[in-house]
Motif scaffolding. Sequence first.
Motif, PDB file in Angstrom:
ATOM      1  N   ASN A   1     -30.910  47.748  30.342  1.00 19.85           N
ATOM      2  CA  ASN A   1     -30.456  48.909  29.551  1.00 19.85           C
ATOM      3  C   ASN A   1     -29.929  49.988  30.495  1.00 19.85           C
ATOM      4  N   PRO A   2     -28.712  49.832  31.012  1.00 20.73           N
ATOM      5  CA  PRO A   2     -28.200  50.770  32.024  1.00 20.73           C
ATOM      6  C   PRO A   2     -27.980  52.185  31.518  1.00 20.73           C
TER       7      PRO A   2
ATOM      8  N   ILE B   1     -13.005  50.211  34.046  1.00 19.37           N
ATOM      9  CA  ILE B   1     -14.002  50.059  35.103  1.00 19.37           C
ATOM     10  C   ILE B   1     -14.908  48.861  34.831  1.00 19.37           C
ATOM     11  N   LEU B   2     -15.150  48.538  33.567  1.00 19.13           N
ATOM     12  CA  LEU B   2     -15.934  47.332  33.253  1.00 19.13           C
ATOM     13  C   LEU B   2     -15.243  46.066  33.728  1.00 19.13           C
ATOM     14  N   THR B   3     -13.908  46.105  33.861  1.00 13.47           N
ATOM     15  CA  THR B   3     -13.184  44.940  34.391  1.00 13.47           C
ATOM     16  C   THR B   3     -13.053  45.004  35.909  1.00 13.47           C
TER      17      THR B   3
ATOM     18  N   LEU C   1     -17.749  45.773  22.174  1.00 11.89           N
ATOM     19  CA  LEU C   1     -18.220  45.213  23.438  1.00 11.89           C
ATOM     20  C   LEU C   1     -19.454  44.341  23.263  1.00 11.89           C
ATOM     21  N   LYS C   2     -20.251  44.637  22.252  1.00 13.11           N
ATOM     22  CA  LYS C   2     -21.502  43.901  22.073  1.00 13.11           C
ATOM     23  C   LYS C   2     -21.385  42.728  21.119  1.00 13.11           C
TER      24      LYS C   2
ATOM     25  N   SER D   1     -21.153  50.400  36.306  1.00 14.32           N
ATOM     26  CA  SER D   1     -20.967  50.026  37.710  1.00 14.32           C
ATOM     27  C   SER D   1     -19.494  50.012  38.083  1.00 14.32           C
ATOM     28  N   LEU D   2     -19.162  50.638  39.218  1.00 19.15           N
ATOM     29  CA  LEU D   2     -17.792  50.616  39.715  1.00 19.15           C
ATOM     30  C   LEU D   2     -17.379  49.226  40.188  1.00 19.15           C
ATOM     31  N   PHE D   3     -18.354  48.335  40.326  1.00 14.23           N
ATOM     32  CA  PHE D   3     -18.056  46.960  40.734  1.00 14.23           C
ATOM     33  C   PHE D   3     -17.726  46.078  39.531  1.00 14.23           C
ATOM     34  N   GLY D   4     -17.838  46.634  38.325  1.00 19.97           N
ATOM     35  CA  GLY D   4     -17.445  45.914  37.126  1.00 19.97           C
ATOM     36  C   GLY D   4     -18.545  45.026  36.565  1.00 19.97           C
ATOM     37  N   GLY D   5     -18.391  44.673  35.279  1.00 18.11           N
ATOM     38  CA  GLY D   5     -19.247  43.684  34.651  1.00 18.11           C
ATOM     39  C   GLY D   5     -20.608  44.160  34.213  1.00 18.11           C
ATOM     40  N   ARG D   6     -20.950  45.445  34.404  1.00 14.58           N
ATOM     41  CA  ARG D   6     -22.283  45.907  34.024  1.00 14.58           C
ATOM     42  C   ARG D   6     -22.213  47.357  33.586  1.00 14.58           C
ATOM     43  N   GLY D   7     -22.891  47.645  32.478  1.00 17.47           N
ATOM     44  CA  GLY D   7     -22.956  49.013  31.991  1.00 17.47           C
ATOM     45  C   GLY D   7     -22.862  49.064  30.477  1.00 17.47           C
ATOM     46  N   SER D   8     -23.316  50.177  29.916  1.00 12.17           N
ATOM     47  CA  SER D   8     -23.267  50.400  28.482  1.00 12.17           C
ATOM     48  C   SER D   8     -22.219  51.459  28.174  1.00 12.17           C
ATOM     49  N   ILE D   9     -21.428  51.246  27.128  1.00  9.87           N
ATOM     50  CA  ILE D   9     -20.369  52.186  26.772  1.00  9.87           C
ATOM     51  C   ILE D   9     -20.952  53.536  26.379  1.00  9.87           C
TER      52      ILE D   9
END
Length: 361
Positions: free
Chosen positions: A40-41, A91-93, A226-227, A303-311
């Motif tokens: 749960n980011p 950023i998610l990508t 997204l979910k 995350s700035l690295f992509g692939g993780r986070g909640s809108i």
Amino acid sequence: MSGNADDFEAAIKPSAADTVASFTERKGFLARLQHALHVNPALVPLFVLLVSIFLFALLLGSRFLSPFALTLILQQVQIVGIVAAAQSLVILTAGIDLSVGAIAVLSSVIMGQFTFRYGVPVEVAVAFGLAFGTIIGSVNGWLVAVMKLPPFIVTLGMWQIVLAANFLYSANETIRSQDIEQNAPLLQFLGSTFKIGADADGRGGATFTFGVIAMVLIFAFLAYALKHTAWGRHIYAVGDDPDAAQLSGVNVKRTLISVYAVTGFICAIAGWALIGRIGSVSPTSGQLLNIESITAVVIGGISLFGGRGSIMGPLFGALIVGVFTLGLRLAGADAQWTFLLIGALIIGAVAVDQWIRKVSA
């Protein structure tokens, strides 16, 4: 011999406790917290938001906790919040979009110029503005997905192009608020206010704008998409590992182009809300939206690295900035303290993100 054989068979016969391997590992508090934040980011920015509201409430009392003050925060962050929602998708990508602010401003200028310079019906002018934002975002996506250019370079260049086009097209002229109010009030629609909880004389209560409602609806729509949709799952997959996503059947190019197109469309909505917020159509407005949106996204735990986070994280991030800005202003503190604290939050958010990522390492 019989006794020896029985002893031998008993020795090699496994006991019930040995038949099942145990992989249970007792985790400490920090490990459980790390895992909870990984799943749960948005919890970190939500916690920071609640703590900051609590501290300013203790410091300022009813001056900060009044419905007027709290809804004023929402009104102040609505533009940044909408742009942050758009920035979050990119950023998610594992990309970044430095052109979001310029797209928002150019879209607002197009809406105004089409209405007042060309005499186009205001409804059509708004549609043109939304379309232009979507087209510019699609071009960004095509350059990133098909031409394989780095998102940072593409959007940095597009930022300069759109910014220059904005000033050249508008001739650096501002369309006055009075003219818009008299001839094209729809342009100011998202800045229109309404009250909830006011008395019979219209006093008290909480004041909202339709721009705030638009911001909340955008976040709600993206949270669902997204979910619960394949498109949303593809965005996370592309941000986590585009090669693995491609091998699993995800159309990476189409996903990236769609993300940048939706980003441009949302930024155009922000441009429309910007007209309502400031009342006029100004080519010089919204110059810092790109930096402010990235700030909200980073503080929001994506995350700035992509692939993780909640809108929902960027919404909390934008609100955190709004709470600190208004709280410190009401406290009479120097405005530089706001920048100092926001800078510390940015660094802290990235550090927490790195710590949380160790769970999946």
